[in-house]
Design a protein around this motif. Structure first.
Motif, PDB file in Angstrom:
ATOM      1  N   HIS A  33       0.802  -1.228   0.000  1.00 46.47           N
ATOM      2  CA  HIS A  33       0.000   0.000   0.000  1.00 46.47           C
ATOM      3  C   HIS A  33       0.833   1.277   0.000  1.00 46.47           C
ATOM      4  O   HIS A  33       0.325   2.339  -0.352  1.00 46.47           O
ATOM      5  N   ALA A  34       2.067   1.191   0.442  1.00 48.20           N
ATOM      6  CA  ALA A  34       2.936   2.370   0.480  1.00 48.20           C
ATOM      7  C   ALA A  34       4.304   1.979  -0.047  1.00 48.20           C
ATOM      8  O   ALA A  34       5.256   1.821   0.698  1.00 48.20           O
ATOM      9  N   SER A  35       4.382   1.792  -1.353  1.00 45.91           N
ATOM     10  CA  SER A  35       5.620   1.281  -1.943  1.00 45.91           C
ATOM     11  C   SER A  35       6.772   2.249  -1.730  1.00 45.91           C
ATOM     12  O   SER A  35       6.589   3.468  -1.651  1.00 45.91           O
ATOM     13  N   LEU A  67       0.272   8.857   3.240  1.00 53.34           N
ATOM     14  CA  LEU A  67       1.018   7.762   3.873  1.00 53.34           C
ATOM     15  C   LEU A  67       0.299   7.300   5.140  1.00 53.34           C
ATOM     16  O   LEU A  67       0.143   6.097   5.373  1.00 53.34           O
ATOM     17  N   ARG A  68      -0.141   8.245   5.942  1.00 50.54           N
ATOM     18  CA  ARG A  68      -0.839   7.908   7.181  1.00 50.54           C
ATOM     19  C   ARG A  68      -2.111   7.103   6.873  1.00 50.54           C
ATOM     20  O   ARG A  68      -2.399   6.107   7.517  1.00 50.54           O
ATOM     21  N   ILE A 107      -4.983   1.895   6.749  1.00 50.90           N
ATOM     22  CA  ILE A 107      -5.708   0.870   5.996  1.00 50.90           C
ATOM     23  C   ILE A 107      -5.016  -0.483   6.152  1.00 50.90           C
ATOM     24  O   ILE A 107      -5.662  -1.507   6.399  1.00 50.90           O
ATOM     25  N   THR A 108      -3.698  -0.485   6.027  1.00 46.72           N
ATOM     26  CA  THR A 108      -2.940  -1.738   6.146  1.00 46.72           C
ATOM     27  C   THR A 108      -3.122  -2.362   7.522  1.00 46.72           C
ATOM     28  O   THR A 108      -3.405  -3.557   7.649  1.00 46.72           O
TER      29      THR A 108
END
Length: 130
Positions: A103-105, A116-117, A122-123
Protein backbone atom coordinates in the motif's frame (compact mmCIF):
# COMPACT_ATOMS: atom_id res chain seq x y z
CA UNK A 1 19.77 -19.86 15.69
CA UNK A 2 16.61 -17.98 14.73
CA UNK A 3 14.59 -21.02 15.81
CA UNK A 4 16.30 -20.90 19.19
CA UNK A 5 15.62 -17.19 19.60
CA UNK A 6 11.92 -17.68 18.83
CA UNK A 7 11.31 -20.67 21.08
CA UNK A 8 13.66 -19.87 23.94
CA UNK A 9 12.70 -16.23 24.44
CA UNK A 10 11.89 -15.30 28.03
CA UNK A 11 13.87 -18.32 29.27
CA UNK A 12 16.89 -18.35 31.53
CA UNK A 13 20.16 -17.27 29.90
CA UNK A 14 21.82 -20.55 30.93
CA UNK A 15 19.18 -22.50 28.99
CA UNK A 16 19.68 -20.26 25.96
CA UNK A 17 23.45 -20.67 26.21
CA UNK A 18 23.19 -24.45 26.08
CA UNK A 19 20.90 -24.31 23.07
CA UNK A 20 23.16 -21.89 21.20
CA UNK A 21 26.15 -24.16 21.77
CA UNK A 22 24.15 -27.19 20.67
CA UNK A 23 23.06 -25.41 17.50
CA UNK A 24 26.60 -24.61 16.40
CA UNK A 25 27.90 -28.06 17.34
CA UNK A 26 24.98 -29.67 15.46
CA UNK A 27 26.18 -28.05 12.23
CA UNK A 28 29.40 -30.02 12.61
CA UNK A 29 27.69 -33.36 13.28
CA UNK A 30 28.21 -33.31 17.05
CA UNK A 31 24.83 -34.22 18.52
CA UNK A 32 25.91 -35.04 22.06
CA UNK A 33 24.47 -31.86 23.56
CA UNK A 34 21.45 -31.58 21.26
CA UNK A 35 18.02 -31.84 22.82
CA UNK A 36 14.68 -33.15 21.51
CA UNK A 37 14.75 -30.96 18.38
CA UNK A 38 17.65 -32.97 16.92
CA UNK A 39 16.24 -35.51 14.47
CA UNK A 40 19.60 -37.17 13.98
CA UNK A 41 19.47 -38.48 17.55
CA UNK A 42 16.36 -40.45 16.58
CA UNK A 43 17.95 -42.14 13.56
CA UNK A 44 19.53 -45.58 13.40
CA UNK A 45 23.19 -46.27 12.57
CA UNK A 46 22.56 -46.82 8.83
CA UNK A 47 20.74 -43.52 8.44
CA UNK A 48 23.48 -41.70 10.35
CA UNK A 49 26.16 -43.16 8.03
CA UNK A 50 24.22 -41.97 4.98
CA UNK A 51 24.00 -38.46 6.42
CA UNK A 52 27.68 -38.39 7.45
CA UNK A 53 28.59 -36.10 4.55
CA UNK A 54 25.46 -33.98 4.85
CA UNK A 55 26.91 -32.11 7.83
CA UNK A 56 30.24 -30.36 8.14
CA UNK A 57 32.98 -32.25 9.94
CA UNK A 58 35.28 -30.89 12.63
CA UNK A 59 38.13 -32.91 11.08
CA UNK A 60 37.47 -32.27 7.36
CA UNK A 61 36.49 -28.65 7.90
CA UNK A 62 38.77 -27.79 10.81
CA UNK A 63 39.61 -24.34 9.46
CA UNK A 64 35.93 -23.44 9.00
CA UNK A 65 35.06 -24.76 12.47
CA UNK A 66 37.87 -22.76 14.08
CA UNK A 67 36.80 -19.57 12.29
CA UNK A 68 33.11 -19.99 13.18
CA UNK A 69 33.98 -20.87 16.77
CA UNK A 70 36.16 -17.78 17.12
CA UNK A 71 33.57 -15.49 15.49
CA UNK A 72 30.70 -16.80 17.61
CA UNK A 73 32.37 -16.42 21.01
CA UNK A 74 31.38 -12.77 21.26
CA UNK A 75 27.73 -13.74 20.84
CA UNK A 76 27.83 -16.47 23.48
CA UNK A 77 28.07 -14.06 26.37
CA UNK A 78 25.31 -13.40 28.87
CA UNK A 79 25.14 -9.76 27.78
CA UNK A 80 24.56 -10.65 24.10
CA UNK A 81 21.97 -13.31 24.88
CA UNK A 82 20.06 -10.85 27.05
CA UNK A 83 20.01 -8.43 24.11
CA UNK A 84 18.09 -10.92 21.94
CA UNK A 85 15.94 -12.31 24.74
CA UNK A 86 12.93 -10.17 23.89
CA UNK A 87 9.50 -10.81 25.42
CA UNK A 88 7.68 -10.46 22.10
CA UNK A 89 7.66 -12.16 18.72
CA UNK A 90 9.01 -10.02 15.91
CA UNK A 91 7.38 -12.21 13.26
CA UNK A 92 4.20 -10.18 13.74
CA UNK A 93 6.12 -7.05 12.81
CA UNK A 94 7.81 -8.77 9.88
CA UNK A 95 4.41 -10.01 8.75
CA UNK A 96 3.31 -6.39 8.40
CA UNK A 97 6.17 -5.47 6.08
CA UNK A 98 4.64 -7.03 2.97
CA UNK A 99 1.18 -5.43 3.33
CA UNK A 100 2.72 -2.05 4.12
CA UNK A 101 4.96 -2.29 1.06
CA UNK A 102 1.90 -3.15 -1.03
CA UNK A 103 0.00 0.00 0.00
CA UNK A 104 2.94 2.37 0.48
CA UNK A 105 5.62 1.28 -1.94
CA UNK A 106 9.14 2.51 -1.41
CA UNK A 107 9.34 3.81 -4.97
CA UNK A 108 6.81 6.56 -4.19
CA UNK A 109 7.67 9.29 -1.75
CA UNK A 110 4.84 9.93 0.67
CA UNK A 111 6.93 11.37 3.49
CA UNK A 112 4.76 12.72 6.28
CA UNK A 113 1.75 13.29 4.08
CA UNK A 114 -1.74 12.26 5.06
CA UNK A 115 -1.67 9.83 2.14
CA UNK A 116 1.02 7.76 3.87
CA UNK A 117 -0.84 7.91 7.18
CA UNK A 118 -4.05 6.78 5.46
CA UNK A 119 -2.27 3.93 3.67
CA UNK A 120 -0.69 2.74 6.92
CA UNK A 121 -4.04 2.89 8.75
CA UNK A 122 -5.71 0.87 6.00
CA UNK A 123 -2.94 -1.74 6.15
CA UNK A 124 -3.15 -2.08 9.94
CA UNK A 125 -6.96 -2.22 9.81
CA UNK A 126 -6.93 -4.96 7.18
CA UNK A 127 -4.38 -6.98 9.18
CA UNK A 128 -6.41 -6.67 12.36
CA UNK A 129 -9.62 -7.56 10.53
CA UNK A 130 -8.15 -10.84 9.24
Amino acid sequence: MGYMVKYKRCKEVSEMMGTVKATSEHLFDNNEICSAWCKQKQQNEDEIKILAYYYQSKERDAKLYAQLYEDSQDFLTEKRLLEINLPFDIQTVEGMISPVAKHASKHNIYGTTSSLRNRMNITVGVQLWE
